[in-house]
Write a protein that holds these residues in place. Structure first.
Motif, PDB file in Angstrom:
ATOM      1  N   THR A 190      -8.054  51.897   9.106  1.00  0.00           N
ATOM      2  CA  THR A 190      -8.785  51.848   7.849  1.00  0.00           C
ATOM      3  C   THR A 190     -10.226  51.436   8.120  1.00  0.00           C
ATOM      4  O   THR A 190     -10.496  50.666   9.046  1.00  0.00           O
ATOM      5  CB  THR A 190      -8.154  50.839   6.869  1.00  0.00           C
ATOM      6  N   PRO A 191     -11.190  51.915   7.317  1.00  0.00           N
ATOM      7  CA  PRO A 191     -12.589  51.538   7.532  1.00  0.00           C
ATOM      8  C   PRO A 191     -12.827  50.048   7.287  1.00  0.00           C
ATOM      9  O   PRO A 191     -13.700  49.434   7.900  1.00  0.00           O
ATOM     10  CB  PRO A 191     -13.353  52.392   6.505  1.00  0.00           C
ATOM     11  N   GLN A 192     -12.052  49.453   6.364  1.00  0.00           N
ATOM     12  CA  GLN A 192     -12.271  48.052   6.000  1.00  0.00           C
ATOM     13  C   GLN A 192     -11.614  47.092   6.996  1.00  0.00           C
ATOM     14  O   GLN A 192     -12.144  46.011   7.270  1.00  0.00           O
ATOM     15  CB  GLN A 192     -11.722  47.772   4.594  1.00  0.00           C
ATOM     16  N   LEU A 193     -10.448  47.460   7.520  1.00  0.00           N
ATOM     17  CA  LEU A 193      -9.693  46.592   8.415  1.00  0.00           C
ATOM     18  C   LEU A 193      -9.455  47.309   9.738  1.00  0.00           C
ATOM     19  O   LEU A 193      -8.738  48.304   9.781  1.00  0.00           O
ATOM     20  CB  LEU A 193      -8.345  46.208   7.787  1.00  0.00           C
ATOM     21  N   LEU A 214      -3.865  40.668  15.157  1.00  0.00           N
ATOM     22  CA  LEU A 214      -3.957  41.779  14.221  1.00  0.00           C
ATOM     23  C   LEU A 214      -5.383  42.304  14.107  1.00  0.00           C
ATOM     24  O   LEU A 214      -5.614  43.500  13.952  1.00  0.00           O
ATOM     25  CB  LEU A 214      -3.441  41.334  12.851  1.00  0.00           C
ATOM     26  N   LEU A 215      -6.352  41.402  14.202  1.00  0.00           N
ATOM     27  CA  LEU A 215      -7.775  41.749  14.175  1.00  0.00           C
ATOM     28  C   LEU A 215      -8.431  41.233  15.447  1.00  0.00           C
ATOM     29  O   LEU A 215      -8.024  40.205  15.991  1.00  0.00           O
ATOM     30  CB  LEU A 215      -8.463  41.129  12.953  1.00  0.00           C
ATOM     31  N   ALA A 216      -9.442  41.932  15.935  1.00  0.00           N
ATOM     32  CA  ALA A 216     -10.133  41.519  17.154  1.00  0.00           C
ATOM     33  C   ALA A 216     -10.698  40.109  16.987  1.00  0.00           C
ATOM     34  O   ALA A 216     -11.344  39.801  15.984  1.00  0.00           O
ATOM     35  CB  ALA A 216     -11.255  42.501  17.476  1.00  0.00           C
ATOM     36  N   GLY A 217     -10.423  39.253  17.977  1.00  0.00           N
ATOM     37  CA  GLY A 217     -10.936  37.891  17.938  1.00  0.00           C
ATOM     38  C   GLY A 217     -10.067  36.898  17.210  1.00  0.00           C
ATOM     39  O   GLY A 217     -10.324  35.692  17.259  1.00  0.00           O
ATOM     40  N   GLY A 245       4.351  28.708  10.144  1.00  0.00           N
ATOM     41  CA  GLY A 245       3.413  29.285  11.094  1.00  0.00           C
ATOM     42  C   GLY A 245       2.966  28.285  12.140  1.00  0.00           C
ATOM     43  O   GLY A 245       2.835  27.088  11.854  1.00  0.00           O
ATOM     44  N   GLN A 246       2.705  28.794  13.343  1.00  0.00           N
ATOM     45  CA  GLN A 246       2.259  27.962  14.451  1.00  0.00           C
ATOM     46  C   GLN A 246       0.841  28.315  14.896  1.00  0.00           C
ATOM     47  O   GLN A 246       0.378  27.833  15.917  1.00  0.00           O
ATOM     48  CB  GLN A 246       3.227  28.126  15.631  1.00  0.00           C
ATOM     49  N   SER A 247       0.134  29.163  14.141  1.00  0.00           N
ATOM     50  CA  SER A 247      -1.259  29.503  14.431  1.00  0.00           C
ATOM     51  C   SER A 247      -1.966  29.801  13.117  1.00  0.00           C
ATOM     52  O   SER A 247      -1.326  29.997  12.080  1.00  0.00           O
ATOM     53  CB  SER A 247      -1.338  30.715  15.370  1.00  0.00           C
ATOM     54  N   THR A 248      -3.309  29.847  13.155  1.00  0.00           N
ATOM     55  CA  THR A 248      -4.069  30.094  11.927  1.00  0.00           C
ATOM     56  C   THR A 248      -3.909  31.515  11.417  1.00  0.00           C
ATOM     57  O   THR A 248      -4.249  31.806  10.269  1.00  0.00           O
ATOM     58  CB  THR A 248      -5.562  29.809  12.160  1.00  0.00           C
ATOM     59  N   ALA A 249      -3.408  32.423  12.254  1.00  0.00           N
ATOM     60  CA  ALA A 249      -3.192  33.800  11.816  1.00  0.00           C
ATOM     61  C   ALA A 249      -1.861  33.965  11.103  1.00  0.00           C
ATOM     62  O   ALA A 249      -1.579  35.025  10.554  1.00  0.00           O
ATOM     63  CB  ALA A 249      -3.250  34.744  13.019  1.00  0.00           C
TER      64      ALA A 249
END
Length: 258
Positions: A173-176, A208-211, A239-243
């Motif tokens: 997708t262009p946004q994500l 899921l997203l770069a970085g 959850g065990q991470s901020t993502a």
């Protein structure tokens, strides 16, 4: 893979675990699930999502075919993506609801089966159908795919070990700028009496997203057989991470159609 908005691994495992608990013969299993998810996902504002999902699983000799249809309520800036939320910079006070992305799965037993003692191996294909409105954050508007191997070993006393290895492919997708990635899950499950079945697992997915960090979660669930053809499942994921989401609570009712 597993919680669902639709957490595909958990959805597939629920059908298998429930069938194991009440020893359902081949037939149609209906699943009715309510899930509540919350977390910041790296953003300053929390996103909350609730879903009611209806699922149908056809259990055959050596295979299972499922379709899950969620209705979702979303509050906050995040966007739902294949059972989790990204830190998309949507309106912080956004409040939306509507049909979410449907998920179809097909599992084929390669060695053993869901009620087999000893080693079992199956392969699962998953398709996320873009039925959620992307403008409302209820989906990405793209079709996603997944492939996974499900491994298990069940001892004669009912204690079991499980592992899942898979890969997801996201529609661009262009946004994500979503990144294809691998995921793994390992767990244990065991009976407490004739009617209660406990599942514990930990899972990890690539960013899921770069970085962004990897998604890491731990979950516990209990499946309780109400009768030979009905069961309840209660689940909690942290959850065990901020993502990952901070918390996911779920309750499901499973019934075999006679």
């Amino acid at each position: 893979m597993g919680h669902l908005f639709i957490r595909t691994v958990v959805a597939c495992t629920l059908s298998a675990a429930s069938a194991s608990v009440f020893s359902a013969p081949p037939g149609l299993l209906m699943t009715y699930s309510f899930d509540s998810l919350s977390g910041k996902f790296g953003q300053p504002t929390e996103t909350k999502a609730r879903s009611f999902t209806v699922g149908a699983t056809l259990v055959g000799e050596g295979y299972r075919a499922s379709l899950f249809v969620p209705y979702i309520s979303l509050e906050g800036p995040g966007t739902l993506v294949a059972g989790t939320v990204t830190g998309n910079a949507g309106p912080a006070r956004r409040s939306e609801q509507g049909l979410g992305d449907m998920v179809a799965t097909y599992t084929k037993d390669l060695i053993g089966g869901i009620q087999t003692k000893g080693f079992a191996l199956s392969a699962t294909g998953l398709v996320k159908i873009a039925t959620g409105n992307e403008d409302k954050g209820l989906g990405t508007g793209k079709t996603d795919y997944g492939l996974q191997a499900d491994l298990a070993y069940r001892f004669n006393n009912g204690f079991g070990l499980t592992a899942v290895i898979g890969r997801q492919y996201y529609g661009d997708t262009p946004q994500l700028r979503l990144q294809n990635g691998n995921y793994t899950a390992v767990g244990v499950n065991f009976p407490l009496g004739n009617s209660l079945f406990i599942n514990l697992n930990t899972s990890e997915r690539d960013e899921l997203l770069a970085g962004s960090p990897k998604r890491k979660e731990r979950a516990i669930s209990a499946v309780y057989a109400l009768s030979p053809t009905t069961a309840l499942q209660f689940g909690y994921t942290t959850g065990q991470s901020t993502a990952s989401p901070d918390d996911v609570l779920s309750i499901s009712y499973v019934s075999q159609v006679e």
